[in-house]
Design an enzyme around this catalytic site. Structure first.
Site, PDB file in Angstrom:
ATOM      1  N   CYS A  83       2.948 -15.838  -9.263  1.00 54.16           N
ATOM      2  CA  CYS A  83       3.390 -17.220  -8.745  1.00 54.16           C
ATOM      3  C   CYS A  83       4.370 -17.031  -7.614  1.00 54.16           C
ATOM      4  CB  CYS A  83       3.899 -17.853  -9.942  1.00 54.16           C
ATOM      5  SG  CYS A  83       5.575 -17.704 -10.309  1.00 54.16           S
ATOM      6  N   HIS A 120       8.761 -19.920 -13.080  1.00 55.95           N
ATOM      7  CA  HIS A 120       7.301 -20.382 -12.341  1.00 55.95           C
ATOM      8  C   HIS A 120       7.669 -21.266 -10.974  1.00 55.95           C
ATOM      9  CE1 HIS A 120       3.162 -21.311 -11.708  1.00 55.95           C
ATOM     10  NE2 HIS A 120       3.371 -22.371 -11.656  1.00 55.95           N
ATOM     11  N   ASP A 137       0.252 -26.459  -6.964  1.00 47.88           N
ATOM     12  CA  ASP A 137       0.632 -25.433  -7.983  1.00 47.88           C
ATOM     13  C   ASP A 137      -0.510 -24.309  -7.652  1.00 47.88           C
ATOM     14  OD1 ASP A 137       1.614 -23.957 -10.073  1.00 47.88           O
ATOM     15  OD2 ASP A 137       0.929 -25.339 -11.564  1.00 47.88           O
TER      16      ASP A 137
END
Length: 286
Positions: A83, A120, A137
Site C-alpha cells: 500500500c 494502511h 484506496d
C-alpha cells in the site's frame, strides 16, 4: 531571481514522476485534468493494472518510498508493491495533475475484535469540478475499482463490487471513518481511519514497520493480489484463492514448481528463478 520552493516535507514530489510512463503503465489514454471523471478512470486503471505484492519485504530487500525508487519498481520494471508504494505513486500522479488531496493512515480490521496497528495508506481527494470528497484506496489489493464518496452511509457499486462508508465516534468521541465491503457473509468492516493528515515521512515510518518488523505478516510469507472487474486473485504463501464480486470464493494449493508461472501469468509479476526459489522456501516454512 526566484528561489526554489523549500520542501517542508508535505510534497509528494509529482515533479519527479514520469507521468507519460505511469499513464502508459495504466493504459490510461483519457483526459489529464483534476476532474472527477479523470479520478475515477485513474483509480480503476491503477487498481487493475499494478498488482499488490510483498516480495521485497519477504526477502529482506529495502523498500525506499522516494518517487524515483517507487516508479522504477512499479512502472519501469512492471513490478507490484504494497500500500505505501502504491499510494506514494498515486499521490505523485495526483499532485502532478493538480488534484487537491490528503493522505491518511488506516487500521485494517476485517472483523477483528481488537485494535490493530495503523499500517494502511489511503487518500481523500477533492476534484476541481466536484465539491464532494472521495476516498481513494488504490493500495489494498482488492479494490474498490473506483473512488467512494466520503459521506456517512454512502454506498458505491462498480461491476458488482460493493462498498459502504460509515462515520462513527469511538469511546472518547473522536470521529472515525470505516470502509465496509460486501461479500458472501454480508457487510464486513475492512478498515478504519481518521482524517488526520499524513505526510511522506509518516509513510516511511509505517512502511519500515510493515516491511521489517518480525511480527509483520508481510515479512513472513508471500502475499500477492491481482484485482479486476471480474475477479480478485490472491496468493497467501502457496495458497491461491479467487473471489468473485458476489463473494463466491475458490481456493487451490500452488505446487512449488508452478509458482513462477502463476505469478507471471495470473498476477503479472515476472520474477527471476532465483528470487522465486527463495520465496518458495519462505512460503513453505511452518
Amino acid at each position: 531571481m526566484t528561489s526554489a520552493r523549500h520542501d517542508r516535507g508535505d510534497s509528494w514530489h509529482g515533479e519527479l514522476l514520469d507521468l507519460d510512463a505511469y499513464l502508459e503503465r495504466l493504459g490510461h489514454t483519457g483526459e489529464r485534468a483534476p476532474t472527477l471523471a479523470c479520478l475515477r478512470a485513474l483509480h480503476r486503471a491503477h487498481t487493475t493494472s499494478i498488482p499488490f505484492e510483498n516480495v521485497s519485504a519477504v526477502l529482506g530487500v529495502p523498500l525506499p518510498l522516494d518517487v524515483e525508487s517507487v516508479q522504477d519498481k512499479l512502472v519501469r520494471r512492471a513490478r507490484g508493491g504494497y500500500c505505501y508504494e502504491h499510494v506514494t505513486l498515486f499521490a505523485a500522479a495526483l499532485e502532478k495533475l493538480g488534484f487537491r488531496f490528503t493522505a491518511h493512515t488506516g487500521r485494517v480490521s476485517l472483523g477483528a475484535d481488537k485494535i490493530l496497528p495503523a499500517t494502511h495508506a489511503l487518500l481523500t481527494v477533492t476534484p476541481s469540478d466536484d465539491d464532494r470528497t472521495w476516498l481513494c484506496d488504490v493500495g489494498f489489493g482488492g479494490g474498490p475499482l473506483e473512488p467512494v464518496e466520503l459521506a456517512d452511509g454512502a454506498e458505491a457499486e462498480a461491476d458488482g463490487w460493493r462498498f459502504r462508508v460509515e462515520r462513527r465516534p469511538d469511546a472518547q468521541g473522536f470521529e472515525h471513518w470505516w470502509l465496509h465491503q460486501y461479500g458472501a457473509g454480508g457487510w464486513l468492516d475492512r478498515h478504519t481511519f481518521t482524517l488526520t493528515p499524513q505526510y511522506p515521512i509518516d509513510y516511511e515510518v509505517g512502511s519500515h514497520f510493515v516491511g521489517t518488523h518480525p511480527r509483520s505478516p508481510f515479512v513472513k510469507r508471500l502475499i500477492a493480489q491481482r484485482f479486476s472487474a471480474a475477479r480478485h486473485h490472491q496468493i497467501d504463501g502457496l495458497t491461491w484463492s479467487t473471489t468473485l464480486p458476489d463473494g463466491t470464493r475458490t481456493e487451490q494449493k500452488i505446487e512449488p514448481e508452478d509458482l513462477q508461472r502463476v505469478l507471471r501469468e495470473e498476477f503479472g509479476i515476472d520474477l527471476d528463478p532465483e528470487v522465486v526459489s527463495r520465496l518458495k522456501a519462505r512460503s513453505d516454512a511452518p
